[in-house]
Scaffold this motif. Structure first.
Motif, mmCIF file in Angstrom:
data_model
loop_
_atom_site.group_PDB
_atom_site.id
_atom_site.type_symbol
_atom_site.label_atom_id
_atom_site.label_comp_id
_atom_site.label_asym_id
_atom_site.label_seq_id
_atom_site.Cartn_x
_atom_site.Cartn_y
_atom_site.Cartn_z
ATOM 1 N N PRO A 184 0.856 -1.202 0.000
ATOM 2 C CA PRO A 184 0.000 0.000 0.000
ATOM 3 C C PRO A 184 0.889 1.247 0.000
ATOM 4 N N PRO A 185 0.568 2.233 -0.832
ATOM 5 C CA PRO A 185 1.428 3.425 -0.888
ATOM 6 C C PRO A 185 1.419 4.156 0.445
ATOM 7 N N LEU A 186 2.558 4.764 0.767
ATOM 8 C CA LEU A 186 2.653 5.512 2.022
ATOM 9 C C LEU A 186 1.775 6.755 1.937
ATOM 10 N N THR A 187 1.101 7.041 3.036
ATOM 11 C CA THR A 187 0.231 8.217 3.061
ATOM 12 C C THR A 187 1.082 9.473 3.065
ATOM 13 N N GLU A 188 0.739 10.406 2.187
ATOM 14 C CA GLU A 188 1.415 11.703 2.215
ATOM 15 C C GLU A 188 0.701 12.554 3.259
ATOM 16 N N ILE A 189 1.399 12.807 4.357
ATOM 17 C CA ILE A 189 0.744 13.505 5.451
ATOM 18 C C ILE A 189 0.993 15.002 5.313
ATOM 19 N N GLU A 190 -0.034 15.726 4.921
ATOM 20 C CA GLU A 190 0.132 17.166 4.769
ATOM 21 C C GLU A 190 -0.824 17.918 5.685
ATOM 22 N N VAL A 198 -3.578 18.098 8.582
ATOM 23 C CA VAL A 198 -3.869 17.352 9.791
ATOM 24 C C VAL A 198 -5.306 16.857 9.839
ATOM 25 N N MET A 199 -6.236 17.615 9.264
ATOM 26 C CA MET A 199 -7.641 17.247 9.347
ATOM 27 C C MET A 199 -7.904 15.877 8.729
ATOM 28 N N LEU A 250 -5.911 13.577 8.142
ATOM 29 C CA LEU A 250 -5.238 12.518 8.853
ATOM 30 C C LEU A 250 -5.969 12.148 10.133
ATOM 31 N N GLN A 252 -8.527 9.787 9.285
ATOM 32 C CA GLN A 252 -7.973 8.461 8.993
ATOM 33 C C GLN A 252 -7.597 7.728 10.271
ATOM 34 N N THR A 253 -6.903 8.461 11.133
ATOM 35 C CA THR A 253 -6.448 7.871 12.386
ATOM 36 C C THR A 253 -7.637 7.392 13.209
ATOM 37 N N ILE A 270 -8.983 4.205 11.863
ATOM 38 C CA ILE A 270 -8.144 3.060 12.205
ATOM 39 C C ILE A 270 -8.337 2.668 13.658
ATOM 40 N N ASP A 278 -11.587 1.022 14.324
ATOM 41 C CA ASP A 278 -11.790 -0.214 13.544
ATOM 42 C C ASP A 278 -12.238 -1.344 14.459
#
Lengths: 277, 204, 204
Positions: free
Chosen positions: C169-175, C177-178, C180, C183-184, C187, C190
């Motif tokens: 899976p491609p690494l997430t480009e963290i730019e 914060v919202m 992310l 996403q967090t 997870i 989950d």
């Protein structure tokens, strides 16, 4: 609910950890750690970076613009709580605490311009870099965990091989036969007492076919030994085969008088049905 | 988890479970697969049906003392063996020479074979070749002791990929190869005599 | 050994070989099955054909890093789990993060992993991953203490159904914060981690 539990705990638990003079129940609300669940939460974080990320995410601030003062304060409160319950884990957290305090203090001072391009260096840069890299890996870990995994999400097919049923037989090629025959002929030439005849194998083939046909049948009419469908060449070879069989005394050919039917019989007495009980 | 409706759906789950099982699966174990409870007759029908599905494949569903499992059919063993790195067993020189004599000189008695080879033929050699189904007794010579006469079988031709005996390498060519080998040997005593004929024969 | 005539005959042998294989079969290995030599296009047709035959079954033919293999479809795992006495252990977050760092940043030393995670790496974590055959030592860094450098193995790719590291899976480009935070949150929340992979696989 949380407060109720905390109050109840306070009542029965006189040595509840205190931070800055306050009991655990008074932890900042955004940490959301019920005091009775503190140990579970301690284990829930994978390290100081994980805790920092949690605090940053909870505060919903940009990771590239971390407000150092509140973050450091929250972090220290947490570490203090942790220090009292789980000393072993604290070392790495304390190191991070020192780093945060150092960054915070540097933020208070005017930033020295960088020597080369004159842009002021943000004291948080290294921390942000580490946080981003850790966060990337943390997300990657959960993505990897989501991939279907052998033996967890699916199984390999491996059907039983019935090895022991089928014995492995040697393979023989025509080349093997050639080599075998060659070595025989070499010996024959050395001994020079065995004359190897050259002849058509097709005659041999017909000889065997006729022998098989005669097996257990006694007298067979000569014409019955020939398969007219075999064509002229086939008939000629069949005839040669019968002659060769007679020459090698493998069959007996009989005819009671001229123009009477010719009978062929295997020389093998066990093939005579009359002799068999 | 997917929902099962038709008998076909249940069969697919059953097939999948049997394909990944590491050991024979007793019926009691297989019953754990489904929430639904079926009587033994239904299970028998399901398993028989599955067995029929695999009737013409390289793998078959069998019932052993300890349960059901998929296993390979012995007829396919030869192909699977090719994937193993071990070398196939080989017949002894005595067996190969005996086979060659029977193939080229049939019908022959054991005495004939011994005459040509110059040594006694072990009964084991003939037994091995007979057990393989490559030779059989086609009669007996009308001579003292009534020695059995051996010939090659249809299976021998099939296994060597021949349609008839006449497709065996002609002896005349073998002899030519041998003449060549002898000439070469006379010219160069150092030449390895085993190697040369084999190479030439392959080209033939 | 049985004779093969029709394409169907070859497919049955191929299927049998793949069903019994203990590990993924590279094409070069599969080619040993037949005396006949087929070009790669023919092989591809044969394998694709076989894959289609299994399209609606509980088992599928997949191409992995090291070759071709039959494996069950994740949708059927729920049934297969009912036959298991114990559920496979899920890896700890520490183990998963260590694995991710090795996978995406290989080759890495234990020190590199500790730098990224900010905590000491328990030797057990590395041992567990090594025992699973997912990581191994590929060398040592030319630095004090000559630390071992870890990398992921072919088995890691095979077990995760990947043909190469580039399929991770491609690494997430963290730019921002919202995004992310969302996403967090997902997870962390989950709730049913077993369901997710199956769904993801179905969509793929």
């Amino acid at each position: 609910m949380t407060e109720a539990v905390a109050a109840a705990n306070e009542a029965v638990e006189p040595h509840l950890p205190k931070i800055y003079g306050e009991t655990m129940a008074a932890l900042p609300r955004d940490l959301y750690i019920p005091p009775d669940a503190l140990e579970i939460y301690l284990d829930a974080f994978e390290g100081p970076l994980d805790l920092l990320l949690y605090l940053i995410r909870k505060a919903n601030v940009n990771i590239l613009d971390i407000p150092m003062a509140p973050l450091t304060a929250q972090y220290l409160e947490y570490v203090e709580a942790m220090r009292k319950t789980n000393l072993e884990l604290a070392a790495e957290y304390l190191l991070m605490a020192a780093m945060l305090l150092e960054i915070k203090s540097r933020m208070l001072l005017p930033r020295p311009p960088k020597a080369d391009n004159g842009e002021p260096e943000d004291p948080r840069a290294e921390l942000v870099r580490r946080l981003l890299e850790y966060e990337r890996m943390k997300l990657a870990a959960s993505k990897i965990d989501e991939l279907p995994q052998a033996n967890r999400d699916y199984e390999w097919v491996s059907v039983w091989v019935t090895d022991q049923v089928a014995e492995r037989l040697p393979e023989v090629t025509l080349h093997d036969l050639q080599v075998a025959w060659l070595s025989l002929m070499k010996q024959a030439r050395i001994h020079a007492h065995h004359k190897v005849r050259r002849e058509e194998l097709s005659v041999r083939e017909y000889m065997i076919a006729i022998l098989r046909r005669l097996q257990g049948r006694g007298y067979v009419v000569f014409e019955d030994l020939f398969d007219t469908a075999a064509g002229v060449a086939g008939l000629v070879v069949s005839f040669l085969a019968v002659l060769e069989l007679a020459r090698e005394k493998l069959v007996e050919i009989t005819q009671s008088e001229a123009l009477a039917p010719i009978y062929v019989k295997s020389a093998d007495v066990s093939d005579d049905p009359a002799l068999q009980a | 988890m997917i929902q099962l409706y038709k008998p076909e759906d249940f069969k697919i789950v059953l097939e999948t479970a049997l394909l990944v099982a590491n050991e024979p699966m007793p019926l009691a174990e297989l019953k754990k697969l489904f929430d639904q409870e079926f009587d033994d007759d239904t299970w028998r029908t399901l398993l028989d049906d599955l067995r029929r599905d695999w009737a013409n494949r390289g793998v078959e569903l069998v019932q052993l003392a300890t349960g059901w499992r998929f296993q390979t059919r012995p007829e396919y063993q030869g192909f699977l063996d090719r994937l193993k790195n071990e070398r196939p067993p080989r017949y002894s020189r005595a067996a190969l020479e005996t086979l060659a004599i029977i193939a080229y000189r049939q019908p022959v008695s054991r005495g004939d074979i011994e005459d040509i080879r110059g040594v006694a033929v072990s009964p084991n050699v003939l037994k091995t070749l007979e057990a393989r189904g490559w030779i059989d007794v086609v009669g007996h010579r009308d001579a003292p002791g009534r020695p059995a006469l051996y010939a090659t079988t249809k299976k021998f031709l099939d296994d060597l990929g021949l349609r008839s005996l006449s497709e065996l390498p002609p002896l005349t060519e073998i002899e030519r190869v041998m003449d060549l080998a002898e000439q070469t040997k006379q010219i160069n005593e150092d030449a390895a005599p085993q190697e040369q004929p084999a190479e030439a024969a392959e080209q033939a």
